[in-house]
Design an enzyme around this catalytic site. Structure first.
Site, PDB file in Angstrom:
ATOM      1  N   ARG A  81      93.530 -19.740 -10.784  1.00  0.00           N
ATOM      2  CA  ARG A  81      93.288 -18.394 -10.262  1.00  0.00           C
ATOM      3  C   ARG A  81      94.502 -17.488 -10.456  1.00  0.00           C
ATOM      4  O   ARG A  81      94.840 -16.666  -9.600  1.00  0.00           O
ATOM      5  CB  ARG A  81      92.905 -18.459  -8.777  1.00  0.00           C
ATOM      6  CG  ARG A  81      91.693 -19.336  -8.495  1.00  0.00           C
ATOM      7  CD  ARG A  81      90.455 -18.856  -9.250  1.00  0.00           C
ATOM      8  NE  ARG A  81      89.364 -19.800  -9.030  1.00  0.00           N
ATOM      9  CZ  ARG A  81      89.083 -20.833  -9.834  1.00  0.00           C
ATOM     10  NH1 ARG A  81      89.793 -21.020 -10.933  1.00  0.00           N
ATOM     11  NH2 ARG A  81      88.098 -21.644  -9.573  1.00  0.00           N
TER      12      ARG A  81
ATOM     13  N   CYS B 214      85.037 -17.720  -2.917  1.00  0.00           N
ATOM     14  CA  CYS B 214      85.920 -18.575  -2.127  1.00  0.00           C
ATOM     15  C   CYS B 214      87.123 -17.765  -1.645  1.00  0.00           C
ATOM     16  O   CYS B 214      87.756 -17.060  -2.434  1.00  0.00           O
ATOM     17  CB  CYS B 214      86.396 -19.763  -2.957  1.00  0.00           C
ATOM     18  SG  CYS B 214      85.097 -20.963  -3.314  1.00  0.00           S
TER      19      CYS B 214
ATOM     20  N   GLU C 146      92.861 -16.978  -1.807  1.00  0.00           N
ATOM     21  CA  GLU C 146      92.455 -16.726  -3.185  1.00  0.00           C
ATOM     22  C   GLU C 146      91.996 -15.278  -3.331  1.00  0.00           C
ATOM     23  O   GLU C 146      92.231 -14.643  -4.352  1.00  0.00           O
ATOM     24  CB  GLU C 146      91.325 -17.674  -3.585  1.00  0.00           C
ATOM     25  CG  GLU C 146      90.824 -17.501  -4.993  1.00  0.00           C
ATOM     26  CD  GLU C 146      89.839 -18.575  -5.404  1.00  0.00           C
ATOM     27  OE1 GLU C 146      88.804 -18.220  -6.005  1.00  0.00           O
ATOM     28  OE2 GLU C 146      90.094 -19.760  -5.131  1.00  0.00           O
TER      29      GLU C 146
END
Length: 306
Positions: free
Chosen positions: A171, A228, A299
């Site tokens: 990420r 998420c 995230e």
């Protein structure tokens, strides 16, 4: 020519349906518009924030000291996928505009029998955002298929960069300057070129459909969420499992809750506020830390005045 618009209410522009008002929105119709972007941003003040489909953003309540930068999807930035050549090892190169939707790109790849990005099926948002956060799922990540990226930044101007000039990780995506150091300041992805492998179109389509149906069965894909919210501490300790074991699946504060389908998805049940969201995230961090001794990192990207 750049268009400067009244500051958008971010609750109307993010998939979490949260957020107050930005200072302004600056919209570019084509690459030539971006030449005036640094000067415009300096005049408006505030922190520049790149906004695509708003699918990985937690925006705070109230008046936010940010200027939103957007790319028009009905011009060069929304260019349809186009086959542009091949690599020396026979992979097919496909170039696409940053404002193009990721699901549309994947559908086109399947129709052409080009594989390598099947795991991204079911991820919402645009191509630019997928590159900038190195979106990934089911062992596939955007960066592994990325052959070149075109960016604009005050330092580089317009530049098309190969793998030697960008880095990606879990990420994470960063651009490097000419010395190989991480680029100082902001950059904007304007297009991307992916290297794909030839395969059977029906099999590629079936794999994409299978991944999407798996997501739909295990994740709240139709809810107001940002995907998420926490990074996985490790493959052995995914955030969703930690949150679930800590008893947080379905836990709510105000109008925000962790999904009953997947504990790492925070959803807006319709009346949520950013204050509720931050409280819920902090509660979860403390609970996981006390139970497992692990610190959860976000995230989702936070836009806040706090």
């Amino acid at each position: 020519m750049l268009k400067v618009l009244d500051g958008p209410v971010l609750a109307h522009r993010t998939t979490l349906r949260l957020g107050g008002r930005a200072l302004a929105e600056v919209r570019a119709a084509g690459p030539e518009d971006l030449d005036g972007l640094p000067e415009t941003l300096a005049r408006l003040g505030g922190e520049p924030r790149m906004l695509g489909c708003g699918s990985n953003i937690l925006a705070d309540d109230g008046e936010l000291p940010v200027v939103v930068v957007t790319l028009a999807g009905d011009g060069p930035f929304g260019a349809e996928p186009q086959i542009t050549g091949e690599t020396e090892d026979g992979r097919v190169l496909v170039r696409v505009g940053a404002a193009q939707r990721l699901p549309r790109l994947l559908a086109r790849l399947a129709s052409w029998g080009l594989g390598g990005m099947e795991g991204l099926a079911g991820i919402p948002g645009g191509v630019g955002g997928a590159v900038a956060m190195n979106a990934g799922s089911y062992g596939c990540e955007c960066g592994s298929a990325l052959h070149a990226v075109t960016v604009f930044s005050p330092a580089l101007g317009h530049a098309t960069l190969g793998p030697e000039r960008f880095r990606y990780g879990y990420r994470h995506f960063s651009v490097l300057d000419a010395t190989g150091a991480p680029l100082d300041g902001w950059f904007l992805v304007t297009s991307a070129t992916f290297a794909l492998t030839r395969g059977d179109g029906a099999a590629i389509h079936a794999a994409m459909r299978g991944n999407y149906l798996k997501k739909k069965a295990t994740q709240p894909v139709l809810a107001h969420s940002a995907g998420c919210v926490f990074r996985n501490p490790s493959p052995q300790n995914p955030a969703g499992k930690l949150l679930d074991t800590a008893g947080l699946k379905g836990y709510r504060i105000g109008g925000m809750a962790f999904s009953k389908m997947h504990a790492n998805f925070m959803i807006n049940e319709g009346t949520g506020t950013a204050k509720d969201a931050f409280s819920l995230l902090q509660f979860a961090r403390v609970a996981v830390s006390e139970r497992f001794g692990m610190n959860l990192e976000l995230e989702v990207k936070v836009w806040s005045w706090r």
